[in-house]
Design a protein around this motif. Structure first.
Motif, PDB file in Angstrom:
ATOM      1  N   GLU A 213       7.444  85.648  30.923  1.00 46.76           N
ATOM      2  CA  GLU A 213       6.426  86.199  31.823  1.00 46.76           C
ATOM      3  C   GLU A 213       6.972  87.438  32.523  1.00 46.76           C
ATOM      4  OE1 GLU A 213       4.005  84.551  35.506  1.00 46.76           O
ATOM      5  OE2 GLU A 213       4.154  83.109  33.848  1.00 46.76           O
ATOM      6  N   VAL A 214       6.277  88.539  32.398  1.00 52.80           N
ATOM      7  CA  VAL A 214       6.742  89.771  33.063  1.00 52.80           C
ATOM      8  C   VAL A 214       5.616  90.360  33.902  1.00 52.80           C
ATOM      9  CG1 VAL A 214       8.580  90.460  31.483  1.00 52.80           C
ATOM     10  CG2 VAL A 214       6.248  91.110  30.972  1.00 52.80           C
ATOM     11  N   SER A 215       6.005  91.073  34.958  1.00 52.75           N
ATOM     12  CA  SER A 215       4.985  91.668  35.829  1.00 52.75           C
ATOM     13  C   SER A 215       4.790  93.138  35.481  1.00 52.75           C
ATOM     14  CB  SER A 215       5.403  91.540  37.292  1.00 52.75           C
ATOM     15  OG  SER A 215       6.482  92.391  37.553  1.00 52.75           O
ATOM     16  N   ILE A 216       3.622  93.640  35.871  1.00 54.73           N
ATOM     17  CA  ILE A 216       3.315  95.061  35.664  1.00 54.73           C
ATOM     18  C   ILE A 216       4.368  95.919  36.357  1.00 54.73           C
ATOM     19  CG2 ILE A 216       1.640  96.866  36.336  1.00 54.73           C
ATOM     20  CD1 ILE A 216       0.366  95.341  34.191  1.00 54.73           C
ATOM     21  N   GLY A 217       4.795  95.473  37.546  1.00 48.72           N
ATOM     22  CA  GLY A 217       5.789  96.236  38.326  1.00 48.72           C
ATOM     23  C   GLY A 217       7.100  96.371  37.583  1.00 48.72           C
ATOM     24  N   ALA A 218       7.522  95.275  36.919  1.00 43.51           N
ATOM     25  CA  ALA A 218       8.779  95.306  36.162  1.00 43.51           C
ATOM     26  C   ALA A 218       8.654  96.287  34.998  1.00 43.51           C
ATOM     27  CB  ALA A 218       9.109  93.916  35.650  1.00 43.51           C
TER      28      ALA A 218
ATOM     29  N   ARG B 103       3.026  94.899  28.423  1.00 47.58           N
ATOM     30  CA  ARG B 103       3.258  93.608  29.077  1.00 47.58           C
ATOM     31  C   ARG B 103       2.830  92.454  28.160  1.00 47.58           C
ATOM     32  NH1 ARG B 103       1.622  89.678  32.644  1.00 47.58           N
ATOM     33  NH2 ARG B 103      -0.559  89.872  32.108  1.00 47.58           N
TER      34      ARG B 103
END
Lengths: 110, 219
Positions: free
Chosen positions: A41-46, A31
Protein backbone atom coordinates in the motif's frame (compact mmCIF):
# COMPACT_ATOMS: atom_id res chain seq x y z
CA UNK A 1 28.47 5.60 -12.13
CA UNK A 2 29.01 6.66 -8.54
CA UNK A 3 27.50 4.88 -5.53
CA UNK A 4 25.25 7.91 -4.97
CA UNK A 5 23.48 7.25 -8.25
CA UNK A 6 22.20 3.81 -7.26
CA UNK A 7 18.47 3.81 -6.70
CA UNK A 8 16.75 3.34 -3.37
CA UNK A 9 14.19 0.53 -3.14
CA UNK A 10 11.14 2.73 -3.58
CA UNK A 11 12.79 4.91 -6.23
CA UNK A 12 13.51 1.72 -8.14
CA UNK A 13 9.86 0.61 -7.90
CA UNK A 14 8.56 4.02 -9.00
CA UNK A 15 10.91 4.17 -12.00
CA UNK A 16 9.91 0.66 -13.08
CA UNK A 17 6.21 1.54 -12.75
CA UNK A 18 6.71 4.71 -14.85
CA UNK A 19 8.56 2.64 -17.48
CA UNK A 20 5.76 0.06 -17.57
CA UNK A 21 3.03 2.70 -17.92
CA UNK A 22 4.67 4.58 -20.80
CA UNK A 23 2.58 7.61 -21.83
CA UNK A 24 0.00 7.00 -19.11
CA UNK A 25 2.27 7.45 -16.09
CA UNK A 26 0.85 9.93 -13.58
CA UNK A 27 0.27 9.83 -9.81
CA UNK A 28 -2.87 7.65 -9.81
CA UNK A 29 -1.66 5.08 -12.36
CA UNK A 30 1.82 4.82 -10.81
CA UNK A 31 0.29 4.23 -7.38
CA UNK A 32 -2.11 1.58 -8.72
CA UNK A 33 0.62 -0.14 -10.71
CA UNK A 34 2.87 -0.44 -7.65
CA UNK A 35 0.00 -1.62 -5.44
CA UNK A 36 -1.21 -4.19 -8.00
CA UNK A 37 2.22 -5.66 -8.68
CA UNK A 38 3.82 -5.52 -5.23
CA UNK A 39 0.68 -5.68 -3.01
CA UNK A 40 2.27 -2.87 -1.05
CA UNK A 41 0.00 0.00 0.00
CA UNK A 42 1.48 3.34 -1.01
CA UNK A 43 0.22 6.90 -0.66
CA UNK A 44 0.01 9.59 -3.30
CA UNK A 45 2.36 11.69 -1.14
CA UNK A 46 5.03 8.98 -1.18
CA UNK A 47 4.76 8.71 -4.97
CA UNK A 48 5.10 12.47 -5.49
CA UNK A 49 7.90 12.91 -2.95
CA UNK A 50 9.83 10.19 -4.81
CA UNK A 51 8.99 11.48 -8.30
CA UNK A 52 10.05 15.00 -7.32
CA UNK A 53 13.34 13.65 -5.98
CA UNK A 54 13.87 11.63 -9.19
CA UNK A 55 13.07 14.70 -11.28
CA UNK A 56 15.62 16.74 -9.32
CA UNK A 57 18.18 14.02 -10.17
CA UNK A 58 17.04 14.28 -13.85
CA UNK A 59 16.02 10.60 -13.85
CA UNK A 60 12.43 11.48 -14.85
CA UNK A 61 10.80 14.40 -16.67
CA UNK A 62 7.28 15.68 -16.19
CA UNK A 63 4.75 17.52 -18.33
CA UNK A 64 1.37 18.93 -17.39
CA UNK A 65 -1.72 17.58 -19.18
CA UNK A 66 -5.14 19.16 -19.70
CA UNK A 67 -7.54 19.70 -16.77
CA UNK A 68 -10.39 17.15 -16.51
CA UNK A 69 -13.78 17.43 -14.72
CA UNK A 70 -13.40 14.18 -12.68
CA UNK A 71 -10.27 15.73 -11.18
CA UNK A 72 -12.11 18.86 -10.06
CA UNK A 73 -10.78 20.79 -13.07
CA UNK A 74 -7.17 20.02 -12.20
CA UNK A 75 -4.58 18.77 -14.66
CA UNK A 76 -2.56 15.56 -14.59
CA UNK A 77 1.21 15.61 -14.34
CA UNK A 78 2.62 12.92 -16.63
CA UNK A 79 6.08 11.47 -16.08
CA UNK A 80 8.54 9.72 -18.35
CA UNK A 81 11.88 8.13 -17.59
CA UNK A 82 14.91 9.89 -19.10
CA UNK A 83 18.02 8.20 -20.54
CA UNK A 84 19.94 8.66 -17.24
CA UNK A 85 16.90 7.14 -15.50
CA UNK A 86 16.99 4.03 -17.71
CA UNK A 87 20.72 3.81 -17.09
CA UNK A 88 20.19 4.07 -13.29
CA UNK A 89 17.61 1.24 -13.44
CA UNK A 90 20.05 -0.94 -15.41
CA UNK A 91 22.92 -0.24 -12.98
CA UNK A 92 20.75 -1.01 -9.96
CA UNK A 93 19.49 -4.23 -11.58
CA UNK A 94 23.02 -5.30 -12.39
CA UNK A 95 24.10 -4.66 -8.80
CA UNK A 96 21.13 -6.59 -7.39
CA UNK A 97 21.67 -9.49 -9.82
CA UNK A 98 25.31 -9.66 -8.85
CA UNK A 99 24.41 -9.73 -5.15
CA UNK A 100 21.77 -12.44 -5.56
CA UNK A 101 23.91 -14.65 -7.81
CA UNK A 102 24.40 -18.10 -6.38
CA UNK A 103 21.94 -17.61 -3.56
CA UNK A 104 20.03 -20.85 -4.20
CA UNK A 105 18.43 -20.39 -0.81
CA UNK A 106 16.25 -17.61 -2.25
CA UNK A 107 15.26 -19.67 -5.27
CA UNK A 108 16.88 -17.12 -7.57
CA UNK A 109 18.04 -18.53 -10.88
CA UNK A 110 20.52 -16.20 -12.52
CA UNK B 1 -37.95 17.25 -14.72
CA UNK B 2 -35.65 15.53 -12.23
CA UNK B 3 -32.64 17.31 -10.87
CA UNK B 4 -29.28 15.57 -11.26
CA UNK B 5 -27.64 14.79 -7.90
CA UNK B 6 -24.50 16.85 -7.38
CA UNK B 7 -21.30 14.76 -7.48
CA UNK B 8 -19.71 13.86 -4.12
CA UNK B 9 -17.16 16.35 -2.93
CA UNK B 10 -13.97 15.35 -1.10
CA UNK B 11 -13.53 16.57 2.51
CA UNK B 12 -12.69 20.28 2.27
CA UNK B 13 -10.52 20.53 5.36
CA UNK B 14 -8.28 17.65 4.23
CA UNK B 15 -7.92 19.19 0.75
CA UNK B 16 -7.17 22.60 2.30
CA UNK B 17 -4.42 21.10 4.47
CA UNK B 18 -2.81 19.27 1.54
CA UNK B 19 -2.89 22.54 -0.41
CA UNK B 20 -1.10 24.27 2.50
CA UNK B 21 1.81 21.83 2.53
CA UNK B 22 2.27 21.28 -1.20
CA UNK B 23 3.95 23.67 -3.60
CA UNK B 24 1.63 25.20 -6.21
CA UNK B 25 2.65 22.72 -8.93
CA UNK B 26 2.44 19.79 -6.51
CA UNK B 27 -0.96 20.90 -5.18
CA UNK B 28 -2.49 20.93 -8.68
CA UNK B 29 -1.45 17.36 -9.48
CA UNK B 30 -1.78 15.85 -5.98
CA UNK B 31 -5.25 17.29 -5.33
CA UNK B 32 -6.30 16.25 -8.84
CA UNK B 33 -5.09 12.68 -8.23
CA UNK B 34 -6.82 12.56 -4.84
CA UNK B 35 -10.07 13.84 -6.40
CA UNK B 36 -9.89 11.28 -9.22
CA UNK B 37 -9.36 8.39 -6.78
CA UNK B 38 -12.06 9.80 -4.47
CA UNK B 39 -14.67 9.87 -7.29
CA UNK B 40 -13.73 6.35 -8.34
CA UNK B 41 -13.90 5.01 -4.78
CA UNK B 42 -17.17 6.86 -4.04
CA UNK B 43 -18.86 5.21 -7.04
CA UNK B 44 -17.51 1.75 -6.12
CA UNK B 45 -17.79 1.60 -2.33
CA UNK B 46 -19.77 4.62 -1.17
CA UNK B 47 -19.10 8.19 -0.15
CA UNK B 48 -18.38 7.41 3.52
CA UNK B 49 -15.57 5.00 2.55
CA UNK B 50 -14.23 7.41 -0.02
CA UNK B 51 -14.15 10.25 2.52
CA UNK B 52 -12.37 8.08 5.05
CA UNK B 53 -9.81 7.06 2.39
CA UNK B 54 -9.34 10.70 1.34
CA UNK B 55 -8.64 11.86 4.93
CA UNK B 56 -6.14 9.07 5.51
CA UNK B 57 -4.39 9.67 2.18
CA UNK B 58 -4.25 13.41 2.91
CA UNK B 59 -2.63 12.81 6.30
CA UNK B 60 -0.05 10.45 4.75
CA UNK B 61 0.56 12.87 1.90
CA UNK B 62 1.14 15.80 4.28
CA UNK B 63 3.59 13.67 6.31
CA UNK B 64 5.50 12.78 3.12
CA UNK B 65 5.55 16.37 1.84
CA UNK B 66 6.78 17.70 5.20
CA UNK B 67 9.37 14.91 5.43
CA UNK B 68 10.59 15.60 1.89
CA UNK B 69 10.94 19.32 2.66
CA UNK B 70 13.11 18.50 5.69
CA UNK B 71 15.09 15.85 3.84
CA UNK B 72 15.94 18.30 1.08
CA UNK B 73 17.00 20.88 3.75
CA UNK B 74 17.38 23.80 1.40
CA UNK B 75 19.49 26.62 2.87
CA UNK B 76 16.47 28.94 2.88
CA UNK B 77 14.66 26.66 5.34
CA UNK B 78 17.66 26.45 7.70
CA UNK B 79 18.22 30.24 7.51
CA UNK B 80 14.52 30.94 8.10
CA UNK B 81 14.44 28.67 11.16
CA UNK B 82 17.64 30.13 12.59
CA UNK B 83 16.49 33.73 12.12
CA UNK B 84 13.02 32.93 13.41
CA UNK B 85 14.46 31.33 16.52
CA UNK B 86 16.76 34.31 17.15
CA UNK B 87 13.91 36.74 16.58
CA UNK B 88 11.58 34.95 18.99
CA UNK B 89 14.39 34.53 21.54
CA UNK B 90 15.49 38.18 21.61
CA UNK B 91 12.03 39.70 21.37
CA UNK B 92 10.58 37.43 24.06
CA UNK B 93 10.29 40.19 26.68
CA UNK B 94 9.03 42.81 24.23
CA UNK B 95 5.25 42.40 24.82
CA UNK B 96 5.60 42.85 28.60
CA UNK B 97 7.94 45.85 28.15
CA UNK B 98 5.53 47.46 25.69
CA UNK B 99 2.47 47.07 27.89
CA UNK B 100 4.29 48.21 31.04
CA UNK B 101 5.61 51.27 29.19
CA UNK B 102 2.08 52.03 27.98
CA UNK B 103 0.61 51.60 31.47
CA UNK B 104 3.21 53.96 32.91
CA UNK B 105 2.02 56.73 30.62
CA UNK B 106 -1.58 56.23 31.82
CA UNK B 107 -3.04 56.97 35.23
CA UNK B 108 -6.40 55.56 36.28
CA UNK B 109 -8.08 58.94 37.06
CA UNK B 110 -11.72 57.85 36.64
CA UNK B 111 -13.57 54.54 37.04
CA UNK B 112 -13.70 54.18 33.22
CA UNK B 113 -9.98 54.75 33.05
CA UNK B 114 -9.49 52.27 35.81
CA UNK B 115 -11.43 49.54 33.97
CA UNK B 116 -9.37 50.11 30.82
CA UNK B 117 -6.19 50.09 32.90
CA UNK B 118 -7.07 46.73 34.50
CA UNK B 119 -8.15 45.27 31.14
CA UNK B 120 -4.82 46.26 29.58
CA UNK B 121 -2.97 44.85 32.55
CA UNK B 122 -4.80 41.51 32.30
CA UNK B 123 -5.07 41.00 28.53
CA UNK B 124 -2.55 43.41 26.98
CA UNK B 125 0.53 41.20 27.31
CA UNK B 126 -1.12 38.00 25.89
CA UNK B 127 -2.61 39.96 22.96
CA UNK B 128 0.69 41.64 22.05
CA UNK B 129 2.48 38.33 22.56
CA UNK B 130 0.15 36.48 20.13
CA UNK B 131 0.48 39.29 17.58
CA UNK B 132 4.25 39.09 17.93
CA UNK B 133 4.18 35.30 17.35
CA UNK B 134 1.95 35.81 14.31
CA UNK B 135 4.45 38.29 12.86
CA UNK B 136 7.38 35.96 13.57
CA UNK B 137 5.46 33.17 11.81
CA UNK B 138 4.94 35.50 8.82
CA UNK B 139 8.66 36.44 8.70
CA UNK B 140 9.78 32.80 8.84
CA UNK B 141 7.27 31.78 6.15
CA UNK B 142 8.37 34.69 3.93
CA UNK B 143 11.99 33.54 4.21
CA UNK B 144 11.20 29.85 3.58
CA UNK B 145 9.65 30.32 0.17
CA UNK B 146 7.79 27.20 -0.99
CA UNK B 147 8.11 25.56 2.44
CA UNK B 148 6.15 28.07 4.51
CA UNK B 149 4.15 25.61 6.58
CA UNK B 150 7.05 23.29 7.29
CA UNK B 151 9.14 26.26 8.46
CA UNK B 152 6.37 27.70 10.66
CA UNK B 153 5.55 24.33 12.27
CA UNK B 154 9.23 23.53 12.77
CA UNK B 155 9.82 26.86 14.53
CA UNK B 156 6.74 26.29 16.67
CA UNK B 157 8.05 22.84 17.69
CA UNK B 158 11.54 24.25 18.31
CA UNK B 159 10.06 26.81 20.68
CA UNK B 160 7.89 24.20 22.39
CA UNK B 161 10.67 21.65 22.84
CA UNK B 162 12.62 23.25 25.74
CA UNK B 163 9.42 23.92 27.69
CA UNK B 164 8.08 20.40 27.06
CA UNK B 165 11.44 18.95 28.13
CA UNK B 166 11.52 21.01 31.34
CA UNK B 167 7.94 20.02 32.19
CA UNK B 168 8.70 16.37 31.52
CA UNK B 169 11.83 16.42 33.72
CA UNK B 170 10.11 18.39 36.50
CA UNK B 171 6.78 16.60 36.65
CA UNK B 172 7.95 13.21 35.44
CA UNK B 173 10.45 12.81 38.25
CA UNK B 174 8.81 14.62 41.14
CA UNK B 175 5.23 13.40 41.67
CA UNK B 176 4.86 15.88 44.52
CA UNK B 177 5.04 18.70 41.97
CA UNK B 178 1.82 17.53 40.28
CA UNK B 179 -0.49 19.72 42.43
CA UNK B 180 1.30 22.73 40.88
CA UNK B 181 0.02 21.83 37.38
CA UNK B 182 -3.31 23.72 37.63
CA UNK B 183 -1.45 26.92 38.55
CA UNK B 184 0.67 26.56 35.42
CA UNK B 185 -2.49 26.40 33.30
CA UNK B 186 -2.70 30.07 32.24
CA UNK B 187 1.02 30.18 31.46
CA UNK B 188 0.87 27.00 29.35
CA UNK B 189 -2.29 28.27 27.63
CA UNK B 190 -0.56 31.53 26.62
CA UNK B 191 2.50 29.56 25.40
CA UNK B 192 0.20 27.31 23.34
CA UNK B 193 -1.46 30.40 21.81
CA UNK B 194 1.99 31.75 20.88
CA UNK B 195 2.86 28.50 19.11
CA UNK B 196 -0.48 28.54 17.27
CA UNK B 197 0.19 32.18 16.35
CA UNK B 198 3.43 31.19 14.58
CA UNK B 199 1.61 28.47 12.58
CA UNK B 200 -1.23 30.89 11.68
CA UNK B 201 1.43 33.37 10.45
CA UNK B 202 2.71 30.60 8.15
CA UNK B 203 -0.83 29.88 6.89
CA UNK B 204 -1.41 33.58 6.11
CA UNK B 205 1.78 33.91 4.06
CA UNK B 206 1.22 30.56 2.28
CA UNK B 207 -2.35 31.48 1.31
CA UNK B 208 -1.36 35.02 0.24
CA UNK B 209 1.42 33.62 -1.98
CA UNK B 210 -0.88 30.99 -3.42
CA UNK B 211 -3.56 33.59 -4.23
CA UNK B 212 -1.02 35.93 -5.83
CA UNK B 213 0.44 33.07 -7.95
CA UNK B 214 -3.08 32.10 -9.10
CA UNK B 215 -3.81 35.74 -10.07
CA UNK B 216 -0.56 35.89 -12.06
CA UNK B 217 -1.35 32.58 -13.78
CA UNK B 218 -4.82 33.85 -14.74
CA UNK B 219 -3.38 37.01 -16.37
Amino acid sequence: MSAREYLGEFEHMVLLAVLRLGDQAYGVTVRREIEARTRREVSIGAIYATLDRLEAKTLVQSRVGDPTPERGGRSKRFFRVTAPGVSAVKHTHRALRSLTEGLALLGVSS
Amino acid sequence: MTQQPSPAQPPRLAAWLVDLFASREQAESILGDLSEEFSDLASRSGIANARRWYRLQSAKTIAHLAGAAFHATPPSLAVALFLGFLLSWFSGALPAQLIIALLRTQRPYSSRHYEAYVWLLAYGIPIVSITQSLLIGCVVALLARGREMVAAIALSLLRAAPLAWLLFIFFGRTPLARPVIPFLGPFLFSRALDLIGIVVGGVIVRKARSASASRLAAV
